[in-house]
Design a protein around this motif. Structure first.
Motif, short mmCIF file in Angstrom:
data_model
loop_
_atom_site.label_atom_id
_atom_site.label_comp_id
_atom_site.label_asym_id
_atom_site.label_seq_id
_atom_site.Cartn_x
_atom_site.Cartn_y
_atom_site.Cartn_z
N MET A 1 1.29 -3.08 -14.34
CA MET A 1 0.67 -2.63 -15.56
C MET A 1 -0.73 -2.13 -15.23
SD MET A 1 1.70 -5.55 -18.34
CE MET A 1 1.22 -6.94 -17.35
N THR A 2 -1.13 -1.12 -15.97
CA THR A 2 -2.47 -0.59 -15.80
C THR A 2 -3.02 -0.10 -17.14
OG1 THR A 2 -3.85 0.97 -14.56
CG2 THR A 2 -1.65 1.74 -15.21
N CYS A 3 -4.33 -0.09 -17.24
CA CYS A 3 -4.98 0.49 -18.41
C CYS A 3 -5.56 1.85 -18.06
CB CYS A 3 -6.08 -0.44 -18.94
SG CYS A 3 -7.42 -0.68 -17.76
N GLU A 4 -5.37 2.27 -16.81
CA GLU A 4 -5.92 3.53 -16.34
C GLU A 4 -4.82 4.59 -16.24
OE1 GLU A 4 -8.68 3.16 -13.00
OE2 GLU A 4 -8.49 0.98 -13.27
N LEU A 5 -4.73 5.40 -17.27
CA LEU A 5 -3.69 6.43 -17.32
C LEU A 5 -3.79 7.38 -16.13
CD1 LEU A 5 -1.31 7.38 -19.02
CD2 LEU A 5 -2.91 8.78 -20.35
N SER A 6 -5.00 7.58 -15.61
CA SER A 6 -5.20 8.50 -14.49
C SER A 6 -4.52 8.03 -13.20
CB SER A 6 -6.69 8.71 -14.23
OG SER A 6 -7.30 7.48 -13.85
N LEU A 7 -4.15 6.76 -13.11
CA LEU A 7 -3.47 6.25 -11.91
C LEU A 7 -1.99 6.63 -11.89
CD1 LEU A 7 -4.87 2.61 -11.61
CD2 LEU A 7 -5.53 4.64 -10.28
N LEU A 8 -1.44 6.96 -13.06
CA LEU A 8 0.00 7.21 -13.17
C LEU A 8 0.35 8.66 -12.87
CD1 LEU A 8 0.82 5.23 -16.43
CD2 LEU A 8 1.16 4.49 -14.07
N ARG A 9 1.48 8.84 -12.21
CA ARG A 9 2.07 10.16 -11.99
C ARG A 9 3.39 10.21 -12.74
NH1 ARG A 9 1.31 11.38 -5.53
NH2 ARG A 9 -0.92 10.91 -5.45
N ASP A 10 3.82 11.42 -13.08
CA ASP A 10 5.07 11.60 -13.82
C ASP A 10 5.12 10.70 -15.06
OD1 ASP A 10 5.92 13.44 -11.88
OD2 ASP A 10 6.78 11.85 -10.65
N MET A 34 4.65 6.45 -12.30
CA MET A 34 4.64 5.97 -10.92
C MET A 34 3.21 5.82 -10.45
SD MET A 34 7.62 8.12 -8.92
CE MET A 34 6.55 9.52 -8.76
N VAL A 35 2.98 4.83 -9.59
CA VAL A 35 1.68 4.66 -8.95
C VAL A 35 1.91 4.72 -7.45
CG1 VAL A 35 -0.23 3.08 -8.50
CG2 VAL A 35 0.68 3.30 -10.81
N HIS A 36 1.17 5.59 -6.78
CA HIS A 36 1.24 5.70 -5.32
C HIS A 36 0.10 4.85 -4.75
CE1 HIS A 36 4.06 9.23 -4.88
NE2 HIS A 36 3.91 9.10 -6.19
N LEU A 37 0.45 3.69 -4.21
CA LEU A 37 -0.55 2.82 -3.60
C LEU A 37 -1.01 3.38 -2.27
CD1 LEU A 37 1.15 -0.60 -4.39
CD2 LEU A 37 -0.71 0.52 -5.64
N LYS A 40 3.17 5.58 1.63
CA LYS A 40 4.44 4.88 1.85
C LYS A 40 4.74 3.80 0.81
CE LYS A 40 4.47 5.68 6.79
NZ LYS A 40 4.59 5.10 8.12
N LEU A 41 3.77 3.45 -0.02
CA LEU A 41 3.98 2.40 -1.02
C LEU A 41 3.88 3.00 -2.41
CD1 LEU A 41 1.95 -0.62 0.40
CD2 LEU A 41 4.42 -0.35 0.32
N ILE A 42 5.01 2.99 -3.11
CA ILE A 42 5.10 3.58 -4.45
C ILE A 42 5.71 2.57 -5.40
CG2 ILE A 42 6.16 5.43 -5.81
CD1 ILE A 42 6.25 7.06 -3.17
N LEU A 43 5.12 2.46 -6.58
CA LEU A 43 5.69 1.63 -7.63
C LEU A 43 6.22 2.53 -8.74
CD1 LEU A 43 3.04 -1.20 -8.04
CD2 LEU A 43 5.25 -1.34 -6.89
N ASN A 44 7.42 2.27 -9.19
CA ASN A 44 8.04 3.02 -10.27
C ASN A 44 7.96 2.22 -11.56
OD1 ASN A 44 9.16 5.27 -8.65
ND2 ASN A 44 10.30 3.61 -7.69
#
Length: 75
Positions: A1-10, A34-37, A40-44
């Motif tokens: 979970m995040t409150c930062e919309l700018s971290l999300l893709r798609d 999705m968040v690209h950490l 190689k590390l991606i969270l959907n």
């Protein structure tokens, strides 16, 4: 979970779902993405939760999405 919309893709709108905050109040998750950490590390399906004051990561989701292992050690 995040409150930062700018971290999300798609980013996708979703039906709002209730999320309980640590102070026992409730807010709604209204989008996901999705968040690209790293490269190689991606969270959907990371939830966007306005009003959250920190980012929260699910270790189970990290392991499942990236087919990896997590080890905690005391240092």
């Amino acid at each position: 979970m995040t409150c930062e919309l700018s971290l999300l893709r798609d980013v996708q709108d979703m039906e709002a779902i209730p999320v309980e905050l640590p102070n026992e109040s409730e807010t709604l998750a209204i989008k996901k993405g999705m968040v690209h950490l790293s490269s190689k590390l991606i969270l959907n399906n990371v939830l966007f939760v306005p009003g959250l004051n920190c980012n929260s990561i699910s270790i189970a989701q990290l392991v499942e999405d990236n087919i990896c292992e997590v080890t905690f050690t005391k240092q």
